[in-house]
Scaffold this active site. Sequence first.
Site, PDB file in Angstrom:
ATOM      1  N   GLU A 161       0.866  -1.178   0.000  1.00  0.00           N
ATOM      2  CA  GLU A 161       0.000   0.000   0.000  1.00  0.00           C
ATOM      3  C   GLU A 161       0.904   1.230   0.000  1.00  0.00           C
ATOM      4  O   GLU A 161       1.843   1.306   0.795  1.00  0.00           O
ATOM      5  CB  GLU A 161      -0.880  -0.004   1.251  1.00  0.00           C
ATOM      6  CG  GLU A 161      -1.853   1.157   1.340  1.00  0.00           C
ATOM      7  CD  GLU A 161      -2.658   1.123   2.635  1.00  0.00           C
ATOM      8  OE1 GLU A 161      -3.804   1.595   2.629  1.00  0.00           O
ATOM      9  OE2 GLU A 161      -2.130   0.619   3.666  1.00  0.00           O
ATOM     10  N   GLU A 217      -8.521  11.804   2.357  1.00  0.00           N
ATOM     11  CA  GLU A 217      -8.867  10.929   3.473  1.00  0.00           C
ATOM     12  C   GLU A 217      -9.189  11.772   4.705  1.00  0.00           C
ATOM     13  O   GLU A 217      -8.617  12.840   4.906  1.00  0.00           O
ATOM     14  CB  GLU A 217      -7.706   9.991   3.811  1.00  0.00           C
ATOM     15  CG  GLU A 217      -7.251   9.136   2.646  1.00  0.00           C
ATOM     16  CD  GLU A 217      -6.382   7.962   3.084  1.00  0.00           C
ATOM     17  OE1 GLU A 217      -6.524   7.518   4.243  1.00  0.00           O
ATOM     18  OE2 GLU A 217      -5.582   7.506   2.266  1.00  0.00           O
TER      19      GLU A 217
END
Length: 234
Positions: A124, A221
Amino acid sequence: MVSFIFTRIILFAAAINGAVALPMNTTEPEDFSILSRSGTPSSTGYSNGYYYSWWTDGAAQATYANGGGGQYSLNWSGNNGNLVGGKGWNPGFNGRVIQYSGTYQPNGNSYLSVYGWTLNPLIEYYIVESYGSYNPSSAAARKGSVNCDGANYDILTTTRYNEPSINGTQTFQQFWSVRNPKKNPGGSISGSVSTGCHFTAWGNLGMNLGSTWNYQIVATEGYQSSGFSSITVA
């Protein structure tokens, strides 16, 4: 404090279908802008030639909408929950130069970043351009630095143990480039990210991405925060 490095179970499960780099479906669904009582429900798909990914745990009042081309907007409030959304490409690749522009106004813990996944190995990754009150560098191991697109970035790694991912529950590494200093949040923002510059620097430090690319987006986010973001990617 608890790190903002969180995982998104529903988003990851939805991304599994795109884990193998197959040709893109040329039939795109219409723009996604559905609202529910708790905000916009989680979804992934294609909008105006771009891949989008949106996930929320439902704890925040959050509205995500795709606009024309590479534009999306996100408005969230309540200082609760986790959420992430953005537009980009699926699959990603290691030579893309990404342009972004728009407005980023976080209040609390939030990132604006190039964000994605690879497989073989499972990685990730984040290229963080700006953030709110929490610097992700504080919860990661610094490996070095790199100058890309005229800016300095700290290079860091973290490891997630037995956490949800695009390939089920796994132990995997996170790779980070965090702009230092960050682009100022709170208003207009724009920039260019040469992904290959970061990925080459990571490789030189033994941080090797996987051979199979999953999605690669410019994501906003939020974690127990509020804010507004309207970003166009190209």
